[in-house]
Structures are given as C-alpha cells and as structure tokens.
Design an enzyme around this catalytic site. Structure first.
Site, short mmCIF file in Angstrom:
data_model
loop_
_atom_site.label_atom_id
_atom_site.label_comp_id
_atom_site.label_asym_id
_atom_site.label_seq_id
_atom_site.Cartn_x
_atom_site.Cartn_y
_atom_site.Cartn_z
N LEU A 65 0.84 -1.20 0.00
CA LEU A 65 0.00 0.00 0.00
C LEU A 65 0.87 1.25 0.00
CD1 LEU A 65 -2.44 -1.50 2.62
CD2 LEU A 65 -2.99 -0.99 0.23
N PRO A 66 0.29 2.43 -0.33
CA PRO A 66 1.12 3.63 -0.48
C PRO A 66 1.85 4.07 0.78
CG PRO A 66 -1.03 3.94 -1.54
CD PRO A 66 -1.10 2.64 -0.78
N THR A 96 6.25 0.73 2.14
CA THR A 96 7.23 1.53 2.88
C THR A 96 6.46 2.47 3.79
OG1 THR A 96 8.78 1.46 1.04
CG2 THR A 96 9.13 3.19 2.68
N LYS A 171 15.11 0.36 5.42
CA LYS A 171 14.66 0.97 4.16
C LYS A 171 14.84 2.50 4.20
CE LYS A 171 12.15 1.65 0.40
NZ LYS A 171 12.65 1.39 -0.94
N LYS A 246 8.42 11.26 0.30
CA LYS A 246 7.74 10.49 1.36
C LYS A 246 8.78 9.77 2.23
CE LYS A 246 6.20 6.27 1.21
NZ LYS A 246 5.54 4.98 1.10
P1 NAD Z 1 0.93 2.64 -6.12
O1 NAD Z 1 0.27 3.91 -5.72
O2 NAD Z 1 1.18 2.37 -7.55
O3 NAD Z 1 0.04 1.39 -5.57
C1 NAD Z 1 -0.62 1.37 -4.35
C2 NAD Z 1 -1.96 0.65 -4.55
O4 NAD Z 1 -2.64 0.53 -3.30
C3 NAD Z 1 -2.90 1.42 -5.49
O5 NAD Z 1 -3.27 0.55 -6.56
C4 NAD Z 1 -4.08 1.77 -4.60
O6 NAD Z 1 -5.32 1.74 -5.28
C5 NAD Z 1 -4.01 0.66 -3.56
N1 NAD Z 1 -4.73 0.97 -2.34
C6 NAD Z 1 -4.69 2.11 -1.59
N2 NAD Z 1 -5.52 1.99 -0.53
C7 NAD Z 1 -6.08 0.75 -0.61
C8 NAD Z 1 -7.01 0.04 0.19
N3 NAD Z 1 -7.57 0.58 1.29
N4 NAD Z 1 -7.38 -1.20 -0.20
C9 NAD Z 1 -6.85 -1.74 -1.31
N5 NAD Z 1 -5.95 -1.13 -2.11
C10 NAD Z 1 -5.59 0.11 -1.76
O7 NAD Z 1 2.26 2.54 -5.27
P2 NAD Z 1 3.52 1.60 -5.56
O8 NAD Z 1 4.47 2.32 -6.44
O9 NAD Z 1 3.02 0.24 -5.92
O10 NAD Z 1 4.19 1.57 -4.11
C11 NAD Z 1 3.66 0.78 -3.05
C12 NAD Z 1 4.61 0.88 -1.87
O11 NAD Z 1 5.91 0.43 -2.26
C13 NAD Z 1 4.80 2.32 -1.34
O12 NAD Z 1 4.87 2.29 0.05
C14 NAD Z 1 6.13 2.75 -1.97
O13 NAD Z 1 6.80 3.73 -1.19
C15 NAD Z 1 6.88 1.44 -1.99
N6 NAD Z 1 7.95 1.35 -3.01
C16 NAD Z 1 7.73 1.80 -4.27
C17 NAD Z 1 8.75 1.70 -5.22
C18 NAD Z 1 8.54 2.20 -6.63
O14 NAD Z 1 9.54 2.33 -7.37
N7 NAD Z 1 7.31 2.46 -7.05
C19 NAD Z 1 9.98 1.13 -4.88
C20 NAD Z 1 10.16 0.63 -3.59
C21 NAD Z 1 9.13 0.75 -2.65
#
Ligand code: NAD
Length: 297
Positions: A65-66, A96, A171, A246
C-alpha cells in the site's frame, strides 16, 4: 502451494502478485482501482469483492500500500483486516511506512495471536516485474522462515534486519543515503560541466576514483551520459520524486523520534521538496540534476 490474499496491486504490488501466480500459488486479489485488479486477473489472479473476502481462508496475507495511513486503515480499527484474518495466517506488509506504524500494526496482530513481518523492498518497478527485489525484513525468525519461499518468488535478496519495524528502519536509512549520494553526484557533475568538462568524461573519472558510487555506476543523473536510465529519457519512469519525498519524511520522523542528527538527510529532503514544488513530483528522482542546471543565458 499457498493461498495468498494480496491487497494493493499498484506499480509494485501488481507485478509482485503476478510473480506469485506464476510460481503456482492461488492469489486472491483486492485493490480499490478496477484497472489494477484487471491486470493481475488477466495473469491468473482471483479478484475478491472486498479486502476481507481476499483474505478469507488465506495462508498468507501480503499488502503493498502507499503509506502508513493506508496500512493502518486496512488492518486496524473496526472491521479492519485483523478482524477477518484466520489465526494461523502469516501477514507480510511490504509497503514503505513509518517504523513506528509497522511496530503498532505488528503488536496489534500479535495481540490476536497472528504472526506479522514488515518487509519493505528496494529495486523499483523493474525489480518487481523481474522478481529481483531486495526485501528488508523486521520480525520473528520463525515468521521470516515461513515467508521466505514467497519472498523468493518475488525477490532475489532477503535480509533479516531485526525485530518488528527493523525492515522499515533499514529501508529509511538506505533511501536517505540514496538521496544524499544522488544530490551530491548531480552537484559535482554540474560543477564540472560549468567549468568546461564533458559530463561523460567526468562521470567516468569519478566512477573510477574515490567519488565512485551507485549513481555513477548504474543511474547517472546527467542527460545523455548513460543509455537506458531515466536521465536519458526525460526522467520518465524510475523512482518518483514524490516517493523519495515520502521516504525522506519517514527518515526525518525517525531522526526526531530518536534525537538523531541527520543534517545531510534533512538538506536532501529540503532539496527534493523544493524540486517537487517546481512540478517535478511525478518524474524520476535523478531529475534533481535539473535543480543545478543553469538556464540558458
Ligand atoms: P501505487 O500507488 O502504484 O500502488 C498502491 C496501490 O494501493 C494502489 O493501486 C491503490 O489503489 C491501492 N490501495 C490504496 N488503498 C487501498 C485500500 N484501502 N485497499 C486496497 N488497495 C488500496 O504505489 P507503488 O508504487 O506500488 O508503491 C507501493 C509501496 O511500495 C509504497 O509504500 C512505496 O513507497 C513502496 N515502493 C515503491 C517503489 C517504486 O519504485 N514504485 C519502490 C520501492 C518501494
């Protein structure tokens, strides 16, 4: 093979869930965005109407999740997932989030007799698609041992950082260092260019000298120096400035919690916030190079 409830199918969670399907697991999926669900469904994921339905009868629940508030909302409180998850189910949160939130949710899970680990990742969307993520795990060894086969289906390196929340601390430390080395690299490259050097020549000199670092090796921030990186593609794709902001906020909060002096991290955060405010939040974090570039005179 396990039955997995997977919550959060965005840029990272979607491909991670697909890799679990490919490894032969039954993956019950839920996201608030229908398009994200459809992409995983097309690869064999099984959509559920609600998050509670996705975790029904699951051996393992994984969330991606975000931010902290989403993880709190999904697991805690009235009708949160901890009310629905069976007592023998293992919980893996790979989002994260703040270490303090990870500890709170793990403690609430433990009160219900559930095992939970925090397992944030490094490696970006490419790592999620390729199944080459690095997992930084906080929690009990027994829980990690149970999680390991699933983590291996999504990643290449798995580190046990310590007890609950320790994965998030690792992290945060890593990404704070990443921001500092990226801003420092961009600054040095611009100094060289403004003093008449070719950025490719300077990059190669520093890469092989005592300034050598990860950005110079594989993620050069100067446009046109390295093929295949965001800097050579208008800073599209990669790791967004907003996500770096973030993570630097989490680093700052962890520093305040423990009265730790992190002047370099604080400065990097200020630079990234100013850069984001200039409309760069949705491009790659190596675009901090733009902050140093002179406008044409
Ligand atoms: P993203 O925004 O693409 O995906 C998050 C998903 O969670 C979305 O599809 C959203 O609809 C869903 N969501 C939110 N609330 C929800 C709920 N109550 N029930 C169900 N689904 C829900 O984000 P991401 O890029 O996939 O990143 C996810 C996590 O990984 C974050 O914490 C980010 O910091 C971490 N991260 C991201 C990256 C990157 O390069 N994108 C790299 C390492 C870590």
């Amino acid at each position: 093979m396990s039955t997995i409830g997977f919550i959060g199918l965005g840029n990272m969670g979607g491909p991670m869930a697909i890799n679990l399907v490919k490894a032969g697991h039954t993956v019950q999926i839920f996201d608030l965005v229908a398009d994200s669900v459809d992409k995983v469904k097309a690869e064999g994921g099984r959509p559920a109407e609600t998050a509670a339905a996705a975790v029904a009868n699951a051996d393992v629940v994984i969330s991606m999740l975000p931010a902290s508030r989403h993880v709190e909302a999904v697991y805690l409180g009235h009708d949160g997932l901890l009310e629905h998850i069976g007592s023998s189910t293992l919980i893996i949160d790979s989002s994260t989030i703040a270490p303090v939130t990870a500890r709170q949710v793990a403690a609430a899970a433990s009160e219900k007799g559930l095992m939970m680990i925090d397992a944030p990742v490094s490696g970006g969307v490419g790592g999620a698609v390729g199944g080459t993520l690095t997992f930084m795990v906080g929690g009990e060894t027994e829980a990690l041992d149970r999680a390991r086969p699933l983590l291996e289906a999504m990643g290449k390196n798995i580190f046990h950082a310590g007890q609950a929340g320790a994965g998030q601390v690792a992290k945060v430390c890593n990404n704070m260092l990443l921001s500092v080395l990226m801003t420092g690299t961009a600054e040095a490259l611009q100094l060289g260019v403004n003093n008449g050097l070719d950025p490719a020549v300077l990059s190669e000199i520093m890469r092989k000298s005592s300034g050598g670092n990860w950005a110079l090796e594989v993620y050069n921030p100067y446009p046109g120096v390295m093929p295949g990186v965001p800097a050579s593609n208008e800073y599209e794709g990669g790791f967004l400035v907003d996500l770096m902001i973030k993570d630097l906020g989490l680093a700052l909060a962890s520093a305040l919690d423990t009265s730790t002096s992190t002047p370099m991290g604080a400065l990097a955060r200020s630079l990234y916030v100013a850069h984001g405010d200039q409309g760069h939040g949705q491009i790659d974090f190596s675009s901090i190079q733009k902050m140093y570039q002179r406008s044409p005179k």
